[in-house]
Design a protein around this motif. Structure first.
Motif, PDB file in Angstrom:
ATOM      1  N   VAL A  79      64.038 -25.653  15.664  1.00  0.00           N
ATOM      2  CA  VAL A  79      64.924 -26.725  15.198  1.00  0.00           C
ATOM      3  C   VAL A  79      66.099 -26.135  14.416  1.00  0.00           C
ATOM      4  CG1 VAL A  79      65.058 -28.628  13.550  1.00  0.00           C
ATOM      5  CG2 VAL A  79      63.229 -28.584  15.224  1.00  0.00           C
ATOM      6  N   GLU A  80      65.818 -25.130  13.587  1.00  0.00           N
ATOM      7  CA  GLU A  80      66.885 -24.435  12.859  1.00  0.00           C
ATOM      8  C   GLU A  80      67.812 -23.718  13.833  1.00  0.00           C
ATOM      9  OE1 GLU A  80      69.100 -22.652   9.651  1.00  0.00           O
ATOM     10  OE2 GLU A  80      67.792 -24.404   9.742  1.00  0.00           O
ATOM     11  N   LEU A  81      67.225 -23.082  14.815  1.00  0.00           N
ATOM     12  CA  LEU A  81      68.008 -22.404  15.854  1.00  0.00           C
ATOM     13  C   LEU A  81      68.912 -23.399  16.580  1.00  0.00           C
ATOM     14  CD1 LEU A  81      68.500 -19.801  17.523  1.00  0.00           C
ATOM     15  CD2 LEU A  81      66.474 -20.408  18.871  1.00  0.00           C
ATOM     16  N   ALA A  82      68.372 -24.557  16.904  1.00  0.00           N
ATOM     17  CA  ALA A  82      69.141 -25.604  17.580  1.00  0.00           C
ATOM     18  C   ALA A  82      70.328 -26.039  16.722  1.00  0.00           C
ATOM     19  CB  ALA A  82      68.240 -26.802  17.886  1.00  0.00           C
ATOM     20  N   TYR A  83      70.089 -26.260  15.436  1.00  0.00           N
ATOM     21  CA  TYR A  83      71.171 -26.675  14.535  1.00  0.00           C
ATOM     22  C   TYR A  83      72.284 -25.631  14.501  1.00  0.00           C
ATOM     23  CZ  TYR A  83      73.837 -27.490  10.327  1.00  0.00           C
ATOM     24  OH  TYR A  83      74.881 -27.670   9.455  1.00  0.00           O
ATOM     25  N   GLN A  84      71.888 -24.360  14.455  1.00  0.00           N
ATOM     26  CA  GLN A  84      72.872 -23.283  14.322  1.00  0.00           C
ATOM     27  C   GLN A  84      73.840 -23.226  15.500  1.00  0.00           C
ATOM     28  OE1 GLN A  84      70.539 -19.740  13.761  1.00  0.00           O
ATOM     29  NE2 GLN A  84      69.824 -20.344  11.735  1.00  0.00           N
ATOM     30  N   ILE A  85      73.390 -23.621  16.697  1.00  0.00           N
ATOM     31  CA  ILE A  85      74.273 -23.495  17.866  1.00  0.00           C
ATOM     32  C   ILE A  85      74.838 -24.841  18.342  1.00  0.00           C
ATOM     33  CG2 ILE A  85      72.986 -21.457  18.639  1.00  0.00           C
ATOM     34  CD1 ILE A  85      72.046 -23.357  21.015  1.00  0.00           C
ATOM     35  N   SER A  86      74.438 -25.927  17.703  1.00  0.00           N
ATOM     36  CA  SER A  86      74.834 -27.256  18.202  1.00  0.00           C
ATOM     37  C   SER A  86      76.293 -27.580  17.892  1.00  0.00           C
ATOM     38  CB  SER A  86      73.938 -28.334  17.592  1.00  0.00           C
ATOM     39  OG  SER A  86      74.332 -29.615  18.054  1.00  0.00           O
ATOM     40  N   GLU A  87      77.018 -28.004  18.921  1.00  0.00           N
ATOM     41  CA  GLU A  87      78.366 -28.535  18.721  1.00  0.00           C
ATOM     42  C   GLU A  87      78.313 -30.005  18.319  1.00  0.00           C
ATOM     43  OE1 GLU A  87      81.006 -27.997  21.985  1.00  0.00           O
ATOM     44  OE2 GLU A  87      80.507 -25.885  22.268  1.00  0.00           O
TER      45      GLU A  87
ATOM     46  N   PRO B 281      74.301 -40.397  23.429  1.00  0.00           N
ATOM     47  CA  PRO B 281      73.183 -39.772  22.720  1.00  0.00           C
ATOM     48  C   PRO B 281      72.344 -38.879  23.638  1.00  0.00           C
ATOM     49  CG  PRO B 281      72.587 -42.001  23.326  1.00  0.00           C
ATOM     50  CD  PRO B 281      74.011 -41.790  23.809  1.00  0.00           C
ATOM     51  N   LEU B 282      71.709 -37.876  23.037  1.00  0.00           N
ATOM     52  CA  LEU B 282      70.738 -37.028  23.728  1.00  0.00           C
ATOM     53  C   LEU B 282      69.473 -37.004  22.886  1.00  0.00           C
ATOM     54  CD1 LEU B 282      73.058 -33.989  24.610  1.00  0.00           C
ATOM     55  CD2 LEU B 282      72.224 -35.721  26.215  1.00  0.00           C
ATOM     56  N   LEU B 283      68.316 -37.178  23.517  1.00  0.00           N
ATOM     57  CA  LEU B 283      67.030 -37.157  22.805  1.00  0.00           C
ATOM     58  C   LEU B 283      66.536 -35.727  22.668  1.00  0.00           C
ATOM     59  CD1 LEU B 283      64.791 -40.052  24.180  1.00  0.00           C
ATOM     60  CD2 LEU B 283      65.416 -39.670  21.801  1.00  0.00           C
TER      61      LEU B 283
ATOM     62  N   VAL C  50      70.440 -28.987  22.865  1.00  0.00           N
ATOM     63  CA  VAL C  50      71.755 -28.788  22.258  1.00  0.00           C
ATOM     64  C   VAL C  50      72.659 -27.886  23.095  1.00  0.00           C
ATOM     65  CG1 VAL C  50      70.934 -29.216  19.909  1.00  0.00           C
ATOM     66  CG2 VAL C  50      70.967 -26.866  20.797  1.00  0.00           C
ATOM     67  N   GLN C  51      72.081 -27.123  23.995  1.00  0.00           N
ATOM     68  CA  GLN C  51      72.911 -26.254  24.833  1.00  0.00           C
ATOM     69  C   GLN C  51      73.801 -27.057  25.782  1.00  0.00           C
ATOM     70  OE1 GLN C  51      70.930 -22.574  26.421  1.00  0.00           O
ATOM     71  NE2 GLN C  51      69.159 -23.390  25.350  1.00  0.00           N
ATOM     72  N   GLU C  52      73.384 -28.292  26.108  1.00  0.00           N
ATOM     73  CA  GLU C  52      74.209 -29.139  26.976  1.00  0.00           C
ATOM     74  C   GLU C  52      75.049 -30.129  26.167  1.00  0.00           C
ATOM     75  OE1 GLU C  52      71.783 -32.617  28.782  1.00  0.00           O
ATOM     76  OE2 GLU C  52      70.331 -30.976  28.627  1.00  0.00           O
ATOM     77  N   ALA C  53      74.902 -30.111  24.861  1.00  0.00           N
ATOM     78  CA  ALA C  53      75.609 -31.069  24.008  1.00  0.00           C
ATOM     79  C   ALA C  53      77.013 -30.576  23.691  1.00  0.00           C
ATOM     80  CB  ALA C  53      74.826 -31.301  22.726  1.00  0.00           C
ATOM     81  N   THR C  54      77.953 -31.508  23.673  1.00  0.00           N
ATOM     82  CA  THR C  54      79.327 -31.228  23.258  1.00  0.00           C
ATOM     83  C   THR C  54      79.623 -32.020  21.994  1.00  0.00           C
ATOM     84  OG1 THR C  54      80.318 -33.083  24.458  1.00  0.00           O
ATOM     85  CG2 THR C  54      79.956 -31.018  25.696  1.00  0.00           C
TER      86      THR C  54
ATOM     87  N   VAL D 200      73.097 -35.940  19.045  1.00  0.00           N
ATOM     88  CA  VAL D 200      71.717 -35.536  19.310  1.00  0.00           C
ATOM     89  C   VAL D 200      70.793 -36.315  18.375  1.00  0.00           C
ATOM     90  CG1 VAL D 200      70.051 -33.648  19.296  1.00  0.00           C
ATOM     91  CG2 VAL D 200      72.388 -33.245  20.108  1.00  0.00           C
ATOM     92  N   VAL D 201      69.877 -37.082  18.959  1.00  0.00           N
ATOM     93  CA  VAL D 201      68.920 -37.873  18.186  1.00  0.00           C
ATOM     94  C   VAL D 201      67.601 -37.116  18.209  1.00  0.00           C
ATOM     95  CG1 VAL D 201      67.869 -40.141  17.875  1.00  0.00           C
ATOM     96  CG2 VAL D 201      70.117 -39.951  18.965  1.00  0.00           C
TER      97      VAL D 201
END
Length: 446
Positions: free
Chosen positions: A99-107, A137-139, A151-155, A160-161
């Protein structure tokens, strides 16, 4: 960010696999360590093909030194008593979850939801309300979609929910959701966290990095939640099922209101159960922070009848209504389910024994006419049912047998409710598997 860093992914499963692949993509030197041996791990061939180092079948303590590890990405299920985790802490090597990793790369900005109960329903409601309002939104997260993959597909256009557990939050350092929702705090996962205070501190991490651009959604009826919300420096929005709040969502005159404006009559809401009103209020607060209109909220609340395995209406057979609440993996969740019904209930309960008794269920047994038990906790649940004065108690071997037994002893107009009050791991891999077996057994009756 992770280029040329030596990263240990500790524990595979879905989150470990996705984290390892992402870290490799980011240019890290990845080592994966999992307790399952090579032949029992379905994911290793894919990781091997990427050139990722694999150490399987044990957790050797010398891993950190031998591979000169800079950071550990830990599967949430691995406890902090694990020797490698403890050694990393002593050596000041950061230990994070994906989850921390996801936050770090999320746009994209993140709406994060946590709490002892109601996370999945609230997360899904927020997602559906955003979607109904034309947002993107993305789940993600504990709801089934690994966050660092989503998050890799999120812009920047997406929201992101993310449903997050205390296990995941404990492994965060910089995690800062733009909207953080804390639903409630009850005794849960104390076998993992050790004490209620430790559990609360883990939940409170959802707020700890928030700044004045962030929003904290707070259950004003739960004093532990109110106390934890002091960790947030964001704007605070409150919800309450018991009183009017000046800044947030509440119930008045059998309707739901937000900031003095009526949203919807309770009778027009499809989702059953008093406890779900709390989830609905929290969801409204979260989406109002993103300027979602009342029409979108009303549309979702009039049609959304629940998530799978959470008080899910399965169908009616010969006048009996069947509900699948397999996600009720603790006592509190089962009390909420029992409160939702005034018809006679045949309760199906049991599962993994975590050492607790079930006397807390007794006050909620007033509409329960019979109990069918299964799993490790069957004797304890039987004891609680007997204390409550329930005379009709049967023990069976598994959930499928429980469905057939419940149907046999039930009458027209009864509710047959699977709400185990326990985790599934004594007999089933997941609560989803347990719930699916219940659903299939009901279809066999049909």
């Amino acid at each position: 960010m992770y280029v040329d860093q030596n990263v240990l992914v500790l524990g595979l499963a879905k989150s470990g696999l996705r984290a390892a692949k992402l870290l490799h993509k980011l240019g890290a030197h990845v080592t994966v360590n999992d307790i399952k041996p090579y032949e029992a791990n379905d994911d290793v061939i894919e990781l091997e093909s990427l050139g990722i180092k694999l150490i399987l079948g044990e957790h050797p303590e010398q891993l950190l030194e031998e591979h000169n590890i800079d950071i550990v990405v830990k599967n949430p299920g691995i406890p902090y008593t694990n020797p490698i985790v403890q050694k990393a802490a002593r050596q000041n090597i950061p230990v994070i979850t994906e989850v921390e990793l996801a936050y770090q790369i999320s746009e994209a900005e993140i709406i994060a939801i946590t709490g002892s109960n109601g996370k999945t329903t609230t997360t899904t409601l927020i997602y559906e309300m955003l979607k109904a309002d034309g947002k993107q939104p993305l789940l993600a997260g504990n709801i089934g979609n690994v966050a660092c993959e989503v998050v890799q597909e999120a812009t920047k256009e997406h929201i992101v929910v993310m449903e997050v557990s205390s296990f995941q939050l404990l492994g965060t350092i910089h995690f800062k959701p733009s909207v953080a929702v804390l639903l409630n705090i009850f005794n849960a996962h104390l076998d993992y966290h050790g004490t209620r205070e430790n559990y609360m501190q883990a939940k409170g991490k959802i707020f700890s990095n928030q700044d004045d651009q962030s929003v904290a959604v707070i259950n004003s009826d739960d004093q532990d939640v109110v106390r934890l919300s002091e960790l947030s420096n964001g704007k605070k929005i409150y919800f309450s099922t018991n009183k009017e709040v000046s800044n947030g969502a509440y119930i008045k005159n059998e309707s739901i209101w937000y900031d003095g404006e009526k949203i919807i009559d309770i009778k027009d809401i499809a989702l059953v159960g008093k406890h779900n009103l709390e989830n609905i209020l929290a969801a409204i607060c979260a989406v109002k922070a993103k300027n979602v209109g009342n029409k979108a909220i009303q549309k979702v609340l009039a049609s959304f009848s629940g998530v799978k395995h959470r008080l899910q209406y399965v169908g009616e057979v010969s006048g009996r209504k069947f509900y699948n609440d397999s996600k009720a993996t603790n006592i509190l969740a089962t009390t909420k389910a029992l409160e939702a019904f005034s018809s006679p209930v045949v309760l199906l309960a049991g599962g993994l024994d975590r050492g607790n008794e079930f006397d807390e269920l007794i006050p909620y047994f007033k509409h329960v006419k019979a109990v069918i038990t299964f799993g490790q906790t069957a004797p304890k649940i039987k004891k609680a049912a007997e204390k409550a004065g329930i005379e009709l108690i049967e023990h069976v071997d598994n959930v499928e047998q429980a469905v057939f037994a419940a149907f046999r002893i039930s009458d027209i107009g009864d509710v047959i409710l699977l709400s185990p009050a326990c985790a599934s791991w004594d007999q089933y891999k997941t609560f989803e598997e347990r719930g699916d077996i219940f659903i299939n057994a009901v279809h066999k009756l049909k």
